[in-house]
Design a protein around this motif. Structure first.
Motif, PDB file in Angstrom:
ATOM      1  N   ASN A  38       0.793  -1.231   0.000  1.00 24.50           N
ATOM      2  CA  ASN A  38       0.000   0.000   0.000  1.00 24.50           C
ATOM      3  C   ASN A  38       0.826   1.283   0.000  1.00 24.50           C
ATOM      4  N   THR A  39       2.136   1.174  -0.244  1.00 24.12           N
ATOM      5  CA  THR A  39       2.958   2.400  -0.164  1.00 24.12           C
ATOM      6  C   THR A  39       2.455   3.486  -1.124  1.00 24.12           C
ATOM      7  N   GLU A  40       2.008   3.081  -2.316  1.00 21.91           N
ATOM      8  CA  GLU A  40       1.562   4.061  -3.322  1.00 21.91           C
ATOM      9  C   GLU A  40       0.341   4.862  -2.863  1.00 21.91           C
ATOM     10  N   VAL A  41      -0.458   4.300  -1.980  1.00 19.38           N
ATOM     11  CA  VAL A  41      -1.698   4.985  -1.598  1.00 19.38           C
ATOM     12  C   VAL A  41      -1.670   5.531  -0.160  1.00 19.38           C
ATOM     13  N   GLN A  42      -0.526   5.421   0.504  1.00 17.17           N
ATOM     14  CA  GLN A  42      -0.452   6.007   1.851  1.00 17.17           C
ATOM     15  C   GLN A  42      -0.270   7.513   1.769  1.00 17.17           C
ATOM     16  N   ARG A  43      -0.954   8.237   2.624  1.00 21.17           N
ATOM     17  CA  ARG A  43      -0.797   9.695   2.696  1.00 21.17           C
ATOM     18  C   ARG A  43      -0.702  10.085   4.169  1.00 21.17           C
ATOM     19  N   LYS A  44       0.033  11.185   4.398  1.00 21.80           N
ATOM     20  CA  LYS A  44       0.274  11.616   5.769  1.00 21.80           C
ATOM     21  C   LYS A  44      -1.034  11.972   6.496  1.00 21.80           C
ATOM     22  N   GLY A  45      -1.202  11.419   7.666  1.00 23.47           N
ATOM     23  CA  GLY A  45      -2.382  11.762   8.475  1.00 23.47           C
ATOM     24  C   GLY A  45      -3.679  11.145   7.978  1.00 23.47           C
ATOM     25  N   VAL A  46      -3.597  10.217   7.012  1.00 19.98           N
ATOM     26  CA  VAL A  46      -4.810   9.592   6.472  1.00 19.98           C
ATOM     27  C   VAL A  46      -4.635   8.076   6.522  1.00 19.98           C
ATOM     28  N   GLU A  47      -5.674   7.397   7.008  1.00 16.09           N
ATOM     29  CA  GLU A  47      -5.659   5.936   6.987  1.00 16.09           C
ATOM     30  C   GLU A  47      -6.381   5.495   5.711  1.00 16.09           C
ATOM     31  N   VAL A  48      -5.643   4.832   4.816  1.00 14.96           N
ATOM     32  CA  VAL A  48      -6.222   4.458   3.520  1.00 14.96           C
ATOM     33  C   VAL A  48      -6.337   2.939   3.433  1.00 14.96           C
ATOM     34  N   GLN A  49      -7.561   2.461   3.214  1.00 16.35           N
ATOM     35  CA  GLN A  49      -7.799   1.024   3.170  1.00 16.35           C
ATOM     36  C   GLN A  49      -8.336   0.578   1.807  1.00 16.35           C
ATOM     37  N   PRO A  50      -7.492  -0.133   1.008  1.00 15.04           N
ATOM     38  CA  PRO A  50      -7.982  -0.712  -0.243  1.00 15.04           C
ATOM     39  C   PRO A  50      -8.770  -1.986   0.049  1.00 15.04           C
ATOM     40  N   PHE A  51      -9.893  -2.215  -0.637  1.00 13.61           N
ATOM     41  CA  PHE A  51     -10.801  -3.298  -0.254  1.00 13.61           C
ATOM     42  C   PHE A  51     -11.571  -3.820  -1.474  1.00 13.61           C
ATOM     43  N   ILE A  52     -11.556  -5.161  -1.645  1.00 16.40           N
ATOM     44  CA  ILE A  52     -12.359  -5.797  -2.708  1.00 16.40           C
ATOM     45  C   ILE A  52     -13.772  -6.031  -2.161  1.00 16.40           C
ATOM     46  N   THR A  53     -14.761  -5.393  -2.768  1.00 13.78           N
ATOM     47  CA  THR A  53     -16.103  -5.417  -2.198  1.00 13.78           C
ATOM     48  C   THR A  53     -16.904  -6.669  -2.571  1.00 13.78           C
ATOM     49  N   ASN A  54     -16.697  -7.209  -3.790  1.00 15.12           N
ATOM     50  CA  ASN A  54     -17.484  -8.382  -4.196  1.00 15.12           C
ATOM     51  C   ASN A  54     -16.561  -9.503  -4.679  1.00 15.12           C
ATOM     52  N   PRO A  55     -15.868 -10.170  -3.713  1.00 13.85           N
ATOM     53  CA  PRO A  55     -14.858 -11.171  -4.098  1.00 13.85           C
ATOM     54  C   PRO A  55     -15.433 -12.333  -4.917  1.00 13.85           C
ATOM     55  N   LYS A  56     -16.695 -12.739  -4.661  1.00 15.67           N
ATOM     56  CA  LYS A  56     -17.271 -13.846  -5.428  1.00 15.67           C
ATOM     57  C   LYS A  56     -17.457 -13.471  -6.894  1.00 15.67           C
ATOM     58  N   ALA A  57     -17.899 -12.233  -7.122  1.00 18.06           N
ATOM     59  CA  ALA A  57     -18.088 -11.778  -8.506  1.00 18.06           C
ATOM     60  C   ALA A  57     -16.736 -11.597  -9.194  1.00 18.06           C
ATOM     61  N   VAL A  58     -15.731 -11.169  -8.417  1.00 21.73           N
ATOM     62  CA  VAL A  58     -14.377 -11.032  -8.980  1.00 21.73           C
ATOM     63  C   VAL A  58     -13.864 -12.400  -9.423  1.00 21.73           C
ATOM     64  N   GLU A  59     -14.073 -13.396  -8.559  1.00 20.09           N
ATOM     65  CA  GLU A  59     -13.616 -14.749  -8.872  1.00 20.09           C
ATOM     66  C   GLU A  59     -14.262 -15.270 -10.165  1.00 20.09           C
ATOM     67  N   LYS A  60     -15.542 -14.984 -10.343  1.00 18.82           N
ATOM     68  CA  LYS A  60     -16.258 -15.442 -11.539  1.00 18.82           C
ATOM     69  C   LYS A  60     -16.117 -14.486 -12.718  1.00 18.82           C
ATOM     70  N   CYS A  61     -15.517 -13.318 -12.472  1.00 16.14           N
ATOM     71  CA  CYS A  61     -15.423 -12.261 -13.484  1.00 16.14           C
ATOM     72  C   CYS A  61     -16.798 -11.931 -14.080  1.00 16.14           C
ATOM     73  N   THR A  62     -17.767 -11.724 -13.173  1.00 10.46           N
ATOM     74  CA  THR A  62     -19.097 -11.272 -13.596  1.00 10.46           C
ATOM     75  C   THR A  62     -19.413  -9.988 -12.836  1.00 10.46           C
ATOM     76  N   ARG A  63     -20.432  -9.277 -13.303  1.00  9.90           N
ATOM     77  CA  ARG A  63     -20.821  -8.036 -12.619  1.00  9.90           C
ATOM     78  C   ARG A  63     -21.255  -8.341 -11.189  1.00  9.90           C
ATOM     79  N   TYR A  64     -22.091  -9.369 -11.027  1.00 11.52           N
ATOM     80  CA  TYR A  64     -22.552  -9.763  -9.692  1.00 11.52           C
ATOM     81  C   TYR A  64     -22.929 -11.226  -9.718  1.00 11.52           C
TER      82      TYR A  64
END
Ligand code: KKD
Ligand code: ZN
Length: 294
Positions: A38-64
């Motif tokens: 996450n070094t590329e997205v860290q900023r001073k004084g900000v907590e930045v959390q990258p997150f995959i919201t729909n892992p099942k759809a990602v796995e199937k490569c479908t919208r939902y």
């Protein structure tokens, strides 16, 4: 549209959502990358959390999998009980709401950037949900309409920001689109860091959208395609009388509206099922006279 003065708090907790739609690859790949490092997205004084919201759809490569996650954050869905019997995305919406919300509460994340790709030739667009949110700036599509029941994943944050970049086919990664998305997000995070340090006056133009469906027969089947003169012309003026659709037997259907509009999401693949060929927008100017507490 004139906005009134307001004082905003700093943005300290920021999430970056990818994979809200599992077949929109730039956001999926960027967030996976940042989860690993996450070094590329860290900023001073900000907590930045990258997150995959729909892992099942990602796995199937479908919208939902069961239902569109980006329409699932309704008050009904978020409060309903039923556990394992609920559609996957409704359960997931409840989880995300617990982690990054609760929606509308003081505990909610300050900002959520939600990364999307469109198959239309829209370029880079920020999607905002409220014209009263002074925190947001830049070229934007404002999805604020009484008839729009949107209920997006990012709506659990205090300041939700969608980022839509296209054209990129579903399930495909294009380097130019990936790099544009990465660039915009880095600028957005820089902005948050600066914003926390000092206020900004914000003045920009923006657009408000209304959906237009394809012409259909009585069975609901489409009977025309986007006209070649309109295809890929996102954000360009569409005047009354201009070609809009072309039927399969070659007839042109013209735009009949009362004035000039600026179409977006032209021929977006995901919107055939939503009865939308494109969204018309009008230019408006939002003036935010206020900034973060000085
Ligand atoms: C192509 C696509 O998925 N667009 C998004 C737009 C948004 O996030 O507001 C959606 O319909 O959910
Ligand atoms: Zn999407």
């Amino acid at each position: 549209m004139e906005l009134h003065a307001a004082r905003l708090d700093e943005a300290r907790r920021v999430a970056i959502f990818g994979g809200t739609h599992g077949n929109e690859m730039s956001g999926v790949m960027l967030v996976n990358l940042w989860v690993q490092n996450n070094t590329e997205v860290q900023r001073k004084g900000v907590e930045v959390q990258p997150f995959i919201t729909n892992p099942k759809a990602v796995e199937k490569c479908t919208r939902y999998v069961d239902t569109d996650l980006n329409r699932a954050f309704t008050p009904e869905n978020l409060s309903t009980l039923g556990g394992g019997d609920l559609p996957y995305e409704v359960r997931r919406a409840q989880e995300i709401n617990r982690m990054f919300g609760p929606k509308g509460s003081p505990e909610a994340y300050d900002v959520i950037f939600d990364l999307h790709n469109t198959t239309s030739n829209m370029g880079c667009t920020l999607l905002l949900e409220s014209s009263k949110d002074h925190f947001n700036l830049c070229l934007v599509l404002l999805n604020e309409h009484p008839l729009l029941k949107y209920s997006t994943s990012r709506s659990v944050a205090k300041h939700p920001v969608g980022l839509e970049v296209g054209p990129q086919p579903q399930g495909v990664l294009r380097s130019n689109i990936f790099e544009s998305m990465r660039d915009i997000l880095k600028h957005a995070l820089d902005f948050i860091e600066l914003f926390n340090a000092a206020g900004f006056p914000i003045t920009e133009g923006l657009e408000v959208g209304i959906p237009i469906d394809y012409p259909r027969d009585d069975n609901g089947n489409i009977i025309a395609m986007v006209h070649p003169n309109l295809q890929d012309c996102d954000w360009e003026p569409l005047n009354p009388g201009d070609p809009m659709f072309q039927t399969f037997d070659g007839k042109t259907i013209h735009y009949q509206g009362s004035g000039t509009v600026y179409p977006t999401f032209i021929n977006e693949a995901a919107y055939y099922e939503k009865q939308q060929a494109f969204a018309t927008t009008r230019r408006e100017s939002l003036v935010a006279s206020a900034i973060r507490k000085a």
